[in-house]
Design a protein around this motif. Sequence first.
Motif, short mmCIF file in Angstrom:
data_model
loop_
_atom_site.label_atom_id
_atom_site.label_comp_id
_atom_site.label_asym_id
_atom_site.label_seq_id
_atom_site.Cartn_x
_atom_site.Cartn_y
_atom_site.Cartn_z
N TRP A 1 2.64 1.74 -3.41
CA TRP A 1 1.78 2.32 -4.46
C TRP A 1 1.47 3.78 -4.18
O TRP A 1 1.30 4.59 -5.10
CB TRP A 1 0.49 1.49 -4.62
CG TRP A 1 0.75 0.22 -5.36
CD1 TRP A 1 0.79 -1.04 -4.84
CD2 TRP A 1 1.07 0.08 -6.76
NE1 TRP A 1 1.10 -1.95 -5.83
CE2 TRP A 1 1.26 -1.30 -7.01
CE3 TRP A 1 1.19 0.98 -7.81
CZ2 TRP A 1 1.59 -1.78 -8.28
CZ3 TRP A 1 1.50 0.49 -9.08
CH2 TRP A 1 1.70 -0.87 -9.30
N ARG A 2 1.41 4.10 -2.91
CA ARG A 2 1.18 5.49 -2.52
C ARG A 2 2.29 6.39 -3.09
O ARG A 2 2.03 7.45 -3.64
CB ARG A 2 1.21 5.53 -0.99
CG ARG A 2 0.78 6.78 -0.37
CD ARG A 2 0.78 6.53 1.12
NE ARG A 2 0.40 7.70 1.85
CZ ARG A 2 0.19 7.70 3.16
NH1 ARG A 2 0.32 6.60 3.86
NH2 ARG A 2 -0.15 8.80 3.77
N GLU A 3 3.50 5.90 -2.98
CA GLU A 3 4.65 6.65 -3.48
C GLU A 3 4.61 6.74 -5.02
O GLU A 3 4.89 7.78 -5.61
CB GLU A 3 5.93 5.94 -3.02
CG GLU A 3 7.16 6.79 -3.17
CD GLU A 3 8.40 5.99 -2.76
OE1 GLU A 3 8.32 5.15 -1.84
OE2 GLU A 3 9.45 6.22 -3.40
N GLU B 1 -7.24 10.43 4.25
CA GLU B 1 -7.55 9.10 4.78
C GLU B 1 -9.08 9.02 4.86
O GLU B 1 -9.70 9.78 5.61
CB GLU B 1 -6.91 9.00 6.18
CG GLU B 1 -6.93 7.65 6.79
CD GLU B 1 -5.94 6.67 6.14
OE1 GLU B 1 -4.75 7.02 5.98
OE2 GLU B 1 -6.39 5.56 5.82
N PRO C 1 -4.56 0.80 -6.81
CA PRO C 1 -4.52 2.21 -7.23
C PRO C 1 -5.46 2.39 -8.42
O PRO C 1 -5.32 1.71 -9.43
CB PRO C 1 -3.06 2.42 -7.65
CG PRO C 1 -2.50 1.06 -7.91
CD PRO C 1 -3.41 0.02 -7.31
N GLU D 1 -3.47 14.11 0.27
CA GLU D 1 -3.94 12.78 0.62
C GLU D 1 -4.98 12.86 1.73
O GLU D 1 -4.77 13.54 2.72
CB GLU D 1 -2.76 11.91 1.08
CG GLU D 1 -1.78 11.64 -0.04
CD GLU D 1 -0.68 10.68 0.40
OE1 GLU D 1 -0.82 10.06 1.47
OE2 GLU D 1 0.32 10.57 -0.33
N ASN E 1 2.18 9.38 -6.09
CA ASN E 1 2.73 10.73 -5.92
C ASN E 1 3.75 11.06 -7.01
O ASN E 1 3.77 12.17 -7.55
CB ASN E 1 3.36 10.88 -4.54
CG ASN E 1 2.31 11.20 -3.48
OD1 ASN E 1 1.59 12.19 -3.60
ND2 ASN E 1 2.17 10.34 -2.48
N PHE F 1 0.85 -1.19 0.00
CA PHE F 1 0.00 0.00 0.00
C PHE F 1 0.89 1.25 0.00
O PHE F 1 0.70 2.18 -0.78
CB PHE F 1 -0.90 -0.03 1.24
CG PHE F 1 -2.03 0.95 1.22
CD1 PHE F 1 -3.27 0.59 0.72
CD2 PHE F 1 -1.85 2.24 1.72
CE1 PHE F 1 -4.33 1.51 0.71
CE2 PHE F 1 -2.90 3.15 1.72
CZ PHE F 1 -4.14 2.78 1.21
N GLU F 2 1.89 1.23 0.89
CA GLU F 2 2.81 2.37 0.98
C GLU F 2 3.59 2.57 -0.31
O GLU F 2 3.83 3.69 -0.76
CB GLU F 2 3.80 2.17 2.14
CG GLU F 2 3.20 2.37 3.51
CD GLU F 2 2.42 3.67 3.64
OE1 GLU F 2 2.93 4.72 3.21
OE2 GLU F 2 1.28 3.63 4.15
N ILE G 1 -7.13 5.74 0.64
CA ILE G 1 -6.62 7.11 0.62
C ILE G 1 -7.12 7.74 -0.67
O ILE G 1 -6.93 7.18 -1.75
CB ILE G 1 -5.08 7.15 0.66
CG1 ILE G 1 -4.58 6.72 2.04
CG2 ILE G 1 -4.58 8.56 0.35
CD1 ILE G 1 -3.06 6.74 2.18
N PHE H 1 -6.58 10.61 -3.24
CA PHE H 1 -5.65 11.64 -3.70
C PHE H 1 -6.52 12.77 -4.23
O PHE H 1 -7.28 12.56 -5.16
CB PHE H 1 -4.71 11.08 -4.77
CG PHE H 1 -3.66 10.20 -4.19
CD1 PHE H 1 -3.97 8.94 -3.69
CD2 PHE H 1 -2.35 10.64 -4.08
CE1 PHE H 1 -3.01 8.14 -3.10
CE2 PHE H 1 -1.37 9.85 -3.50
CZ PHE H 1 -1.70 8.60 -3.00
N LEU I 1 -6.69 5.08 -3.70
CA LEU I 1 -5.83 3.93 -3.42
C LEU I 1 -6.54 3.13 -2.33
O LEU I 1 -6.78 3.66 -1.24
CB LEU I 1 -4.45 4.39 -2.94
CG LEU I 1 -3.48 3.30 -2.49
CD1 LEU I 1 -3.13 2.36 -3.64
CD2 LEU I 1 -2.18 3.92 -1.93
#
Length: 387
Positions: A177-179, A197, A258, A195, A182, A174-175, A211, A213, A227
Amino acid sequence: MIQDLGIMEKIVSLCKRRGFVFPSSEIYGGFAGFWNYGHYGTILKENIKRVWKQRFIFDRDDMFITDTSIISNPKVLESSGHVTNFGNELFKVQVGTGEEVATSHLRAETAQGIFVDFKNVIDAHHPKLPFGVGQIGKVFRNEISPRDFIFRTREFEQMEVEYFVKEEEWEKHFENWREILNNFAKEIGIGKVHELEVPEEDRAHYSKRTIDFQFDYPFGRGELWGLAYRTDFDLKNHNLDYLDEEAGVRSVPHVVEPSLGVDRTVLAVLLSAYTEDELGGEKRVYLKLNKNIAPIRAAVFPLLKNKPELVSKARAVYKMLKKDIANIEFDDNGNIGKRYRRQDEIGTPYCITIDFDTLEDDTVTLRDRDTGEQKRIKVADLKEAVV
Ligand code: GAP
């Protein structure tokens, strides 16, 4: 946050005037929630999708790409929970004729096509966890109130990845794909993303964590992409699982997703790029689009339209560049100032002018969109300067 609805009207008008986006069925009064992409809009959209495919699929060795049908066996959307949870928002379709008629629905997300093909992908490619499948495609939602240009429509495109992981590893992915999301925003020139939550009561029926975006649109802050951690909800609903061949153990993988709307991405890109400034004492409007997604990379002009030697040299330079760079444009209409302004307005990073000196020393004027600065450069060095 400063709200400037004027900018939205300006963008809508620019998009229509310059062939980015037209209202669908306009000669019949339009049709709420539907839009058509014109020449430059289609190229811009294709360029955004190309960057997505590169970063989300082809740069990696754990990703597959797919292109699944928009209409599926009715059982797919019944098992996924869409028929119960989306209800009115689904467009009903009749499939077949006479006594063979079946009632199905247009898909409201591309994701289900990926889930129901899970076994086929495994049988065809034998991937090890974690791996993912991505897809770009049209989806349909019978939104009650389509609004704000291409922000909320009834027909739109999504770029989605379903990433299959071991349950205990979902947070790490998850982290990750978050990056990636971005970074993607930066790469295509979207100003700032925020972002959010999403609290449990606002999450989709399948999600344990989401999350959003968000982007600051002129009408307020709103969702751009999502996401989500979809757990094993979908594979379980479709009775699908994964066999770890080495360990001989069966499990139901969990999913990190995502999900990006293409049309909202186009809108955020256009809003981020829209600039009004003054150049050489004149007001101008230009799209400060990143070079990698601008519909036209460079435009080639003969200084004068009525001088055959300039026109044929400009044609030769144009052809030379077009061999390697597809999106090059030729323009000999109106004076040079007007041509610059036309290219600025569609976000072309470079303009190349062929003048009488070119015929003597094989140099041209290369003009930069953002600064308006011009420099002489050898024809032989042009390709490198504009790619
Ligand atoms: N598979 C997950 C999913 O579909 P979603 O948040 O409902 O999640 C994902 O949709 C993205 O699709 C959104 O973040 C947005 O970019 C886009 N989207 C959703 N509804 C839309 C609409 N009516 N018009 C344009 N884009 C939309």
